[in-house]
Design a protein around this motif. Structure first.
Motif, mmCIF file in Angstrom:
data_model
loop_
_atom_site.group_PDB
_atom_site.id
_atom_site.type_symbol
_atom_site.label_atom_id
_atom_site.label_comp_id
_atom_site.label_asym_id
_atom_site.label_seq_id
_atom_site.Cartn_x
_atom_site.Cartn_y
_atom_site.Cartn_z
ATOM 1 N N TYR A 1 0.853 -1.186 0.000
ATOM 2 C CA TYR A 1 0.000 0.000 0.000
ATOM 3 C C TYR A 1 0.890 1.237 0.000
ATOM 4 N N TYR A 2 0.324 2.395 -0.399
ATOM 5 C CA TYR A 2 1.085 3.633 -0.388
ATOM 6 C C TYR A 2 0.152 4.807 -0.073
ATOM 7 N N THR A 3 0.742 5.930 0.335
ATOM 8 C CA THR A 3 -0.004 7.172 0.528
ATOM 9 C C THR A 3 0.967 8.348 0.492
ATOM 10 N N ARG A 4 0.421 9.499 0.179
ATOM 11 C CA ARG A 4 1.176 10.754 0.240
ATOM 12 C C ARG A 4 0.496 11.731 1.196
ATOM 13 N N ARG A 5 -0.550 11.246 1.881
ATOM 14 C CA ARG A 5 -1.297 12.089 2.820
ATOM 15 C C ARG A 5 -1.367 11.404 4.169
ATOM 16 N N GLY A 6 -1.479 12.214 5.195
ATOM 17 C CA GLY A 6 -1.617 11.672 6.541
ATOM 18 C C GLY A 6 -3.038 11.224 6.817
ATOM 19 N N ALA A 7 -3.186 10.464 7.855
ATOM 20 C CA ALA A 7 -4.504 10.005 8.266
ATOM 21 C C ALA A 7 -5.244 11.146 8.953
ATOM 22 N N GLU A 8 -6.424 11.454 8.455
ATOM 23 C CA GLU A 8 -7.205 12.548 9.032
ATOM 24 C C GLU A 8 -7.663 12.228 10.445
ATOM 25 N N ASN A 9 -7.781 10.952 10.773
ATOM 26 C CA ASN A 9 -8.273 10.548 12.082
ATOM 27 C C ASN A 9 -7.158 10.191 13.057
ATOM 28 N N ALA A 10 -5.912 10.501 12.699
ATOM 29 C CA ALA A 10 -4.782 10.193 13.578
ATOM 30 C C ALA A 10 -4.551 11.347 14.544
ATOM 31 N N HIS A 11 -4.533 11.024 15.796
ATOM 32 C CA HIS A 11 -4.264 12.015 16.832
ATOM 33 C C HIS A 11 -2.968 11.611 17.529
ATOM 34 N N PRO A 12 -2.098 12.566 17.804
ATOM 35 C CA PRO A 12 -0.831 12.216 18.454
ATOM 36 C C PRO A 12 -1.054 11.459 19.765
ATOM 37 N N ASN A 13 -0.272 10.449 19.975
ATOM 38 C CA ASN A 13 -0.349 9.653 21.190
ATOM 39 C C ASN A 13 0.928 9.903 21.974
ATOM 40 N N SER A 14 0.797 10.524 23.130
ATOM 41 C CA SER A 14 1.981 10.898 23.918
ATOM 42 C C SER A 14 2.721 9.686 24.469
ATOM 43 N N ALA A 15 2.132 8.501 24.368
ATOM 44 C CA ALA A 15 2.803 7.288 24.843
ATOM 45 C C ALA A 15 3.786 6.748 23.815
ATOM 46 N N VAL A 16 3.828 7.351 22.607
ATOM 47 C CA VAL A 16 4.730 6.895 21.541
ATOM 48 C C VAL A 16 5.934 7.822 21.480
ATOM 49 N N ARG A 17 7.110 7.220 21.372
ATOM 50 C CA ARG A 17 8.332 8.019 21.205
ATOM 51 C C ARG A 17 9.320 7.250 20.351
ATOM 52 N N TRP A 18 10.260 8.024 19.759
ATOM 53 C CA TRP A 18 11.344 7.399 19.011
ATOM 54 C C TRP A 18 12.296 6.716 19.972
ATOM 55 N N LEU A 19 12.791 5.562 19.592
ATOM 56 C CA LEU A 19 13.834 4.885 20.358
ATOM 57 C C LEU A 19 15.181 5.398 19.880
ATOM 58 N N THR A 20 16.163 5.311 20.729
ATOM 59 C CA THR A 20 17.529 5.669 20.376
ATOM 60 C C THR A 20 18.369 4.394 20.346
ATOM 61 N N VAL A 21 19.576 4.519 19.877
ATOM 62 C CA VAL A 21 20.481 3.367 19.885
ATOM 63 C C VAL A 21 20.660 2.866 21.315
ATOM 64 N N GLY A 22 20.602 3.780 22.280
ATOM 65 C CA GLY A 22 20.743 3.419 23.690
ATOM 66 C C GLY A 22 19.560 2.650 24.260
ATOM 67 N N ASP A 23 18.477 2.515 23.502
ATOM 68 C CA ASP A 23 17.298 1.777 23.956
ATOM 69 C C ASP A 23 17.348 0.302 23.579
ATOM 70 N N TYR A 24 18.527 -0.216 23.345
ATOM 71 C CA TYR A 24 18.690 -1.616 22.940
ATOM 72 C C TYR A 24 18.019 -2.573 23.933
ATOM 73 N N ALA A 25 18.257 -2.396 25.223
ATOM 74 C CA ALA A 25 17.673 -3.297 26.236
ATOM 75 C C ALA A 25 16.150 -3.185 26.241
ATOM 76 N N VAL A 26 15.623 -1.986 26.076
ATOM 77 C CA VAL A 26 14.168 -1.780 26.014
ATOM 78 C C VAL A 26 13.595 -2.541 24.830
ATOM 79 N N PHE A 27 14.273 -2.456 23.683
ATOM 80 C CA PHE A 27 13.821 -3.148 22.485
ATOM 81 C C PHE A 27 13.852 -4.662 22.697
ATOM 82 N N CYS A 28 14.912 -5.166 23.305
ATOM 83 C CA CYS A 28 15.012 -6.609 23.554
ATOM 84 C C CYS A 28 13.936 -7.077 24.528
ATOM 85 N N ASP A 29 13.628 -6.263 25.538
ATOM 86 C CA ASP A 29 12.537 -6.608 26.459
ATOM 87 C C ASP A 29 11.216 -6.705 25.696
ATOM 88 N N HIS A 30 11.017 -5.788 24.740
ATOM 89 C CA HIS A 30 9.801 -5.824 23.933
ATOM 90 C C HIS A 30 9.769 -7.075 23.054
#
Length: 139
Positions: free
Chosen positions: A5-34
């Motif tokens: 699938y593809y798109t060039r537009r964002g989802a109109e019904n998407a609202h930012p979720n403050s529980a989501v964040r970018w991981l860093t290279v230093g989050d290796y252990a967090v990623f492995c736990d997941h």
């Protein structure tokens, strides 16, 4: 068989979720736990670091300090990047977390002026609903 699938537009019904964040290279252990929470084997740290050096970046959705869902951006071409490796741990499914992490990555891709792609298996009806809700079109 996978469907692309593809798109060039964002989802109109998407609202930012403050529980989501970018991981860093230093989050290796967090990623492995997941990974363990999802019943997957740990990733070698050198593979984790190499993926970041190649431009792949993961985000995670956290509940009570535990990462329960993930997605990443794979920069596979100059013009199109993919929302990839979307996964929610079993006990946390059905709560909109796959949509939240996918929307987070999608908005980042579009902010860079790229076409966003995503793919899933033909029999993965739940992910197909997420993809449709995000506004993607079948390629």
């Amino acid at each position: 068989m996978e469907i692309l699938y593809y798109t060039r537009r964002g989802a109109e019904n998407a609202h930012p979720n403050s529980a989501v964040r970018w991981l860093t290279v230093g989050d290796y252990a967090v990623f492995c736990d997941h990974l363990a929470l999802c019943g997957q084997h740990p990733l070698d740290e050198s593979v984790w670091k190499a993926s970041y050096e190649e431009g792949t970046a993961y985000c995670g959705l956290f509940v009570n300090g535990e990462m329960v869902a993930r997605a990443c951006v794979e920069k596979y071409s100059l013009n199109a990047w993919e929302v990839a490796d979307v996964r929610t741990a079993g006990p946390h499914r059905g709560k909109g977390y796959a949509f939240a992490v996918s929307a987070f990555v999608l908005e980042s891709i579009l902010a860079q002026g790229k076409t966003a792609t995503i793919r899933t298996e033909a029999d993965n009806v739940k992910m197909q609903r997420v993809i449709e809700k995000l506004g993607f079109s079948r390629l």
